[in-house]
Design a protein around this motif. Structure first.
Motif, PDB file in Angstrom:
ATOM      1  N   ILE A  50       0.852  -1.186   0.000  1.00 35.34           N
ATOM      2  CA  ILE A  50       0.000   0.000   0.000  1.00 35.34           C
ATOM      3  C   ILE A  50       0.888   1.235   0.000  1.00 35.34           C
ATOM      4  O   ILE A  50       1.816   1.339   0.799  1.00 35.34           O
ATOM      5  N   LYS A  51       0.582   2.154  -0.909  1.00 32.35           N
ATOM      6  CA  LYS A  51       1.367   3.387  -1.035  1.00 32.35           C
ATOM      7  C   LYS A  51       0.439   4.589  -0.982  1.00 32.35           C
ATOM      8  O   LYS A  51      -0.747   4.495  -1.286  1.00 32.35           O
ATOM      9  N   LEU A  52       1.020   5.717  -0.617  1.00 37.00           N
ATOM     10  CA  LEU A  52       0.289   6.975  -0.560  1.00 37.00           C
ATOM     11  C   LEU A  52       0.940   7.944  -1.533  1.00 37.00           C
ATOM     12  O   LEU A  52       2.128   8.248  -1.408  1.00 37.00           O
ATOM     13  N   TRP A  53       0.168   8.395  -2.513  1.00 35.33           N
ATOM     14  CA  TRP A  53       0.630   9.317  -3.546  1.00 35.33           C
ATOM     15  C   TRP A  53       0.079  10.700  -3.245  1.00 35.33           C
ATOM     16  O   TRP A  53      -1.085  10.840  -2.853  1.00 35.33           O
ATOM     17  N   THR A  54       0.881  11.738  -3.491  1.00 36.68           N
ATOM     18  CA  THR A  54       0.421  13.122  -3.471  1.00 36.68           C
ATOM     19  C   THR A  54       0.694  13.671  -4.868  1.00 36.68           C
ATOM     20  O   THR A  54       1.813  13.558  -5.378  1.00 36.68           O
ATOM     21  N   TYR A  55      -0.330  14.243  -5.486  1.00 31.28           N
ATOM     22  CA  TYR A  55      -0.223  14.661  -6.880  1.00 31.28           C
ATOM     23  C   TYR A  55      -1.164  15.835  -7.139  1.00 31.28           C
ATOM     24  O   TYR A  55      -2.021  16.159  -6.309  1.00 31.28           O
ATOM     25  N   THR A  56      -1.008  16.443  -8.297  1.00 30.61           N
ATOM     26  CA  THR A  56      -1.901  17.514  -8.730  1.00 30.61           C
ATOM     27  C   THR A  56      -2.609  17.083 -10.005  1.00 30.61           C
ATOM     28  O   THR A  56      -1.963  16.654 -10.967  1.00 30.61           O
ATOM     29  N   VAL A  57      -3.935  17.199  -9.982  1.00 23.37           N
ATOM     30  CA  VAL A  57      -4.738  16.898 -11.162  1.00 23.37           C
ATOM     31  C   VAL A  57      -5.723  18.052 -11.350  1.00 23.37           C
ATOM     32  O   VAL A  57      -6.384  18.460 -10.396  1.00 23.37           O
ATOM     33  N   ASP A  58      -5.746  18.612 -12.547  1.00 25.44           N
ATOM     34  CA  ASP A  58      -6.599  19.767 -12.859  1.00 25.44           C
ATOM     35  C   ASP A  58      -6.434  20.903 -11.852  1.00 25.44           C
ATOM     36  O   ASP A  58      -7.400  21.532 -11.430  1.00 25.44           O
ATOM     37  N   GLY A  59      -5.197  21.154 -11.425  1.00 29.48           N
ATOM     38  CA  GLY A  59      -4.893  22.263 -10.521  1.00 29.48           C
ATOM     39  C   GLY A  59      -5.167  22.002  -9.046  1.00 29.48           C
ATOM     40  O   GLY A  59      -4.920  22.876  -8.215  1.00 29.48           O
ATOM     41  N   ASN A  60      -5.650  20.812  -8.696  1.00 27.13           N
ATOM     42  CA  ASN A  60      -5.942  20.483  -7.298  1.00 27.13           C
ATOM     43  C   ASN A  60      -4.987  19.425  -6.781  1.00 27.13           C
ATOM     44  O   ASN A  60      -4.768  18.400  -7.439  1.00 27.13           O
TER      45      ASN A  60
END
Length: 145
Positions: A50-60
């Motif tokens: 299990i991994k936790l990703w932090t990302y930006t999609v459509d400016g959020n």
């Protein structure tokens, strides 16, 4: 929902390795999209981890806690959502990547999103498919250098 496939120029074995067990490379390759990936349970190379990703999609900025499944024989990697904003709109969400070499060099990455809507009027996850295509493009560019 499927992509038609994203042509890649980099080595397919290297790209598959990144998708299957080197997720820590994504922030370097695609820093505009992926900001951090950390192991929550298991390991980088473990199916079922299990991994936790932090990302930006459509400016959020969003987070995505996922459980990974690996199919080495077919070069598939699946990420099933456990937590995050994606589950506020979809009752289930799984994104799959398959890397296939081409005889003339390079390869193809097929992206499939399996999802179930919470509400009939919710849109399909097109923004997440665009995001995934952009990340594949960024990783391909880094690996072919």
């Amino acid at each position: 929902m499927k992509s038609d496939g994203k042509d890649i120029k980099s080595n397919t074995d290297k790209l598959y390795k990144v998708f299957s067990n080197q997720h820590h490379a994504f922030p370097k390759a695609s820093s505009d999209h992926v900001h951090d990936v950390v192991v929550h349970e298991g390991g980088w190379e473990t199916s079922g981890s299990i991994k936790l990703w932090t990302y930006t999609v459509d400016g959020n900025v969003e987070i995505f806690k996922e459980k990974m499944e690996i199919d080495e024989a077919n070069k598939w990697v699946n990420f099933s959502a456990l937590e995050g904003p994606v589950l506020e709109q979809y009752r289930s969400y799984k994104i799959s990547f398959q890397v296939t070499p081409k005889s003339e060099g390079g390869g193809l990455v097929k992206i499939t999103i399996h999802y179930g809507k919470l509400n009939d009027n919710d849109p399909p996850p097109h923004k997440y498919l665009r995001f995934a295509i952009n990340v594949v493009h960024d990783m391909d560019a880094l690996l072919k250098e």
